[in-house]
Design a protein around this motif. Structure first.
Motif, PDB file in Angstrom:
ATOM      1  N   GLU A 142       0.832  -1.208   0.000  1.00  0.00           N
ATOM      2  CA  GLU A 142       0.000   0.000   0.000  1.00  0.00           C
ATOM      3  C   GLU A 142       0.869   1.261   0.000  1.00  0.00           C
ATOM      4  OE1 GLU A 142      -2.856   1.768   3.324  1.00  0.00           O
ATOM      5  OE2 GLU A 142      -3.603  -0.138   2.523  1.00  0.00           O
ATOM      6  N   ARG A 143       1.914   1.254   0.789  1.00  0.00           N
ATOM      7  CA  ARG A 143       2.814   2.416   0.809  1.00  0.00           C
ATOM      8  C   ARG A 143       3.543   2.590  -0.517  1.00  0.00           C
ATOM      9  NH1 ARG A 143       5.605   2.986   6.789  1.00  0.00           N
ATOM     10  NH2 ARG A 143       3.629   3.057   7.930  1.00  0.00           N
ATOM     11  N   GLY A 144       3.889   1.482  -1.162  1.00  0.00           N
ATOM     12  CA  GLY A 144       4.498   1.562  -2.488  1.00  0.00           C
ATOM     13  C   GLY A 144       3.551   2.209  -3.484  1.00  0.00           C
ATOM     14  N   GLU A 145       2.282   1.778  -3.457  1.00  0.00           N
ATOM     15  CA  GLU A 145       1.286   2.396  -4.337  1.00  0.00           C
ATOM     16  C   GLU A 145       1.107   3.871  -4.012  1.00  0.00           C
ATOM     17  OE1 GLU A 145      -1.705  -1.299  -5.415  1.00  0.00           O
ATOM     18  OE2 GLU A 145      -2.155  -0.081  -3.645  1.00  0.00           O
ATOM     19  N   ASP A 146       1.019   4.184  -2.707  1.00  0.00           N
ATOM     20  CA  ASP A 146       0.845   5.577  -2.301  1.00  0.00           C
ATOM     21  C   ASP A 146       2.035   6.436  -2.729  1.00  0.00           C
ATOM     22  OD1 ASP A 146      -1.600   4.939  -1.187  1.00  0.00           O
ATOM     23  OD2 ASP A 146      -0.881   4.967   0.900  1.00  0.00           O
ATOM     24  N   ALA A 147       3.233   5.853  -2.710  1.00  0.00           N
ATOM     25  CA  ALA A 147       4.420   6.601  -3.140  1.00  0.00           C
ATOM     26  C   ALA A 147       4.329   6.947  -4.622  1.00  0.00           C
ATOM     27  CB  ALA A 147       5.691   5.795  -2.854  1.00  0.00           C
ATOM     28  N   VAL A 148       3.916   5.986  -5.439  1.00  0.00           N
ATOM     29  CA  VAL A 148       3.780   6.242  -6.877  1.00  0.00           C
ATOM     30  C   VAL A 148       2.679   7.275  -7.115  1.00  0.00           C
ATOM     31  CG1 VAL A 148       3.215   5.221  -9.122  1.00  0.00           C
ATOM     32  CG2 VAL A 148       4.722   4.006  -7.531  1.00  0.00           C
ATOM     33  N   ILE A 149       1.576   7.153  -6.386  1.00  0.00           N
ATOM     34  CA  ILE A 149       0.502   8.142  -6.498  1.00  0.00           C
ATOM     35  C   ILE A 149       1.016   9.526  -6.113  1.00  0.00           C
ATOM     36  CG2 ILE A 149      -1.696   8.890  -5.468  1.00  0.00           C
ATOM     37  CD1 ILE A 149      -2.344   5.828  -5.179  1.00  0.00           C
ATOM     38  N   THR A 150       1.782   9.597  -5.052  1.00  0.00           N
ATOM     39  CA  THR A 150       2.327  10.878  -4.594  1.00  0.00           C
ATOM     40  C   THR A 150       3.247  11.483  -5.642  1.00  0.00           C
ATOM     41  OG1 THR A 150       2.151  10.260  -2.265  1.00  0.00           O
ATOM     42  CG2 THR A 150       3.771  11.967  -2.821  1.00  0.00           C
ATOM     43  N   ILE A 151       4.166  10.697  -6.152  1.00  0.00           N
ATOM     44  CA  ILE A 151       5.125  11.189  -7.140  1.00  0.00           C
ATOM     45  C   ILE A 151       4.405  11.647  -8.403  1.00  0.00           C
ATOM     46  CG2 ILE A 151       7.031  10.521  -8.663  1.00  0.00           C
ATOM     47  CD1 ILE A 151       7.810   8.507  -6.299  1.00  0.00           C
ATOM     48  N   GLN A 152       3.587  10.771  -8.952  1.00  0.00           N
ATOM     49  CA  GLN A 152       2.906  11.093 -10.203  1.00  0.00           C
ATOM     50  C   GLN A 152       1.888  12.213 -10.026  1.00  0.00           C
ATOM     51  OE1 GLN A 152       3.755   9.999 -13.230  1.00  0.00           O
ATOM     52  NE2 GLN A 152       5.404   8.889 -12.233  1.00  0.00           N
ATOM     53  N   GLY A 153       1.141  12.160  -8.946  1.00  0.00           N
ATOM     54  CA  GLY A 153       0.148  13.209  -8.703  1.00  0.00           C
ATOM     55  C   GLY A 153       0.785  14.571  -8.513  1.00  0.00           C
ATOM     56  N   ALA A 154       1.868  14.615  -7.751  1.00  0.00           N
ATOM     57  CA  ALA A 154       2.553  15.888  -7.528  1.00  0.00           C
ATOM     58  C   ALA A 154       3.167  16.408  -8.817  1.00  0.00           C
ATOM     59  CB  ALA A 154       3.623  15.725  -6.450  1.00  0.00           C
ATOM     60  N   LEU A 155       3.653  15.505  -9.644  1.00  0.00           N
ATOM     61  CA  LEU A 155       4.234  15.912 -10.922  1.00  0.00           C
ATOM     62  C   LEU A 155       3.153  16.482 -11.845  1.00  0.00           C
ATOM     63  CD1 LEU A 155       6.820  16.079 -12.564  1.00  0.00           C
ATOM     64  CD2 LEU A 155       6.386  13.753 -13.342  1.00  0.00           C
ATOM     65  N   ILE A 156       2.011  15.826 -11.899  1.00  0.00           N
ATOM     66  CA  ILE A 156       0.907  16.316 -12.727  1.00  0.00           C
ATOM     67  C   ILE A 156       0.426  17.674 -12.210  1.00  0.00           C
ATOM     68  CG2 ILE A 156      -1.512  15.910 -13.355  1.00  0.00           C
ATOM     69  CD1 ILE A 156      -0.731  12.897 -13.517  1.00  0.00           C
ATOM     70  N   LEU A 157       0.305  17.810 -10.901  1.00  0.00           N
ATOM     71  CA  LEU A 157      -0.111  19.089 -10.325  1.00  0.00           C
ATOM     72  C   LEU A 157       0.892  20.177 -10.674  1.00  0.00           C
ATOM     73  CD1 LEU A 157      -2.018  20.759  -8.549  1.00  0.00           C
ATOM     74  CD2 LEU A 157      -0.638  20.038  -6.573  1.00  0.00           C
ATOM     75  N   ALA A 158       2.165  19.908 -10.494  1.00  0.00           N
ATOM     76  CA  ALA A 158       3.209  20.898 -10.803  1.00  0.00           C
ATOM     77  C   ALA A 158       3.148  21.313 -12.265  1.00  0.00           C
ATOM     78  CB  ALA A 158       4.589  20.340 -10.456  1.00  0.00           C
ATOM     79  N   GLN A 159       2.960  20.334 -13.150  1.00  0.00           N
ATOM     80  CA  GLN A 159       2.860  20.630 -14.575  1.00  0.00           C
ATOM     81  C   GLN A 159       1.613  21.459 -14.869  1.00  0.00           C
ATOM     82  OE1 GLN A 159       5.022  19.361 -17.351  1.00  0.00           O
ATOM     83  NE2 GLN A 159       6.250  19.510 -15.509  1.00  0.00           N
ATOM     84  N   GLY A 160       0.512  21.084 -14.241  1.00  0.00           N
ATOM     85  CA  GLY A 160      -0.758  21.742 -14.508  1.00  0.00           C
ATOM     86  C   GLY A 160      -0.826  23.179 -14.035  1.00  0.00           C
ATOM     87  N   ILE A 161      -0.222  23.461 -12.885  1.00  0.00           N
ATOM     88  CA  ILE A 161      -0.300  24.821 -12.343  1.00  0.00           C
ATOM     89  C   ILE A 161       0.934  25.651 -12.660  1.00  0.00           C
ATOM     90  CG2 ILE A 161      -1.889  24.127 -10.510  1.00  0.00           C
ATOM     91  CD1 ILE A 161       0.479  24.323  -8.527  1.00  0.00           C
ATOM     92  N   GLY A 162       1.923  25.002 -13.270  1.00  0.00           N
ATOM     93  CA  GLY A 162       3.134  25.738 -13.622  1.00  0.00           C
ATOM     94  C   GLY A 162       3.960  26.157 -12.417  1.00  0.00           C
ATOM     95  N   ASP A 163       3.907  25.347 -11.365  1.00  0.00           N
ATOM     96  CA  ASP A 163       4.643  25.645 -10.132  1.00  0.00           C
ATOM     97  C   ASP A 163       5.195  24.329  -9.600  1.00  0.00           C
ATOM     98  OD1 ASP A 163       5.620  26.415  -7.639  1.00  0.00           O
ATOM     99  OD2 ASP A 163       3.678  27.116  -6.882  1.00  0.00           O
TER     100      ASP A 163
END
Length: 182
Positions: A142-163
């Motif tokens: 579960e933590r492995g999945e959450d880590a991938v979600i965190t990495i990918q989600g944060a990357l998508i957010l950063a790309q989307g908001i330009g920050d």
């Protein structure tokens, strides 16, 4: 030059524009190769280029995630090093992820097994380290999945908001989250 010479260029093109957004003209311009030379190196055309790029990504992952997690460093240090390397790969959150680009559009049907394997490999690499450190295997997964979600989600957010701040914060917090209770 060998075809491996062109894989970093293809990696950049596919992760920035996705498979559908990259034309042979783009590839030719970026690599400096004419169409005939492209087909000499990649007889299967753009499909083979994407498949080779995914294998190139797999080798990077093996070295920079699995390899780092398999060292004898303290657990938190291994996760910090993994996050540092991911931070470099994604230029602190300013560069998109190839896997995210590949999940959209027709490319998902071209490399479904490679895509699935890369995501599963990352979850498994993190899970294995946590299980070896004494965490229950279900919780480690579960933590492995959450880590991938965190990495990918944060990357998508950063790309989307330009920050890039959310991506950098997520990577900075991830080692503590993964090691919680160990």
């Amino acid at each position: 030059m060998s075809r491996e010479t062109y894989l970093p260029v293809l990696f950049q093109l596919f992760r920035k524009n996705g498979y559908d957004g990259v034309s042979l003209a783009n590839i030719s311009e970026s690599t400096g190769l004419g169409k005939a030379s492209l087909y000499h190196h990649f007889p299967g055309g753009k499909v083979e280029m994407l498949q080779a790029t995914m294998r190139h990504t797999e080798m990077w992952f093996e070295k920079n995630v699995v390899g780092v997690l398999a060292t004898e460093q303290p657990l938190r240090s291994r996760f910090e090093e993994m996050c540092d390397r991911l931070n470099t790969l994604y230029a602190s959150g300013s560069h998109p992820c190839l896997l995210a680009a590949v999940t959209a559009g027709s490319s998902r049907d071209i490399v479904p097994e490679q895509l699935k394997a890369r995501l599963a490999d990352m979850v498994e690499a993190i899970s294995k380290v946590l299980t070896d450190a004494g965490l229950d295997s279900a919780l480690a997964h579960e933590r492995g999945e959450d880590a991938v979600i965190t990495i990918q989600g944060a990357l998508i957010l950063a790309q989307g908001i330009g920050d890039t701040t959310p991506f950098q914060r997520a990577l900075a917090q991830l080692p503590d989250r993964l090691c919680e209770g160990l």
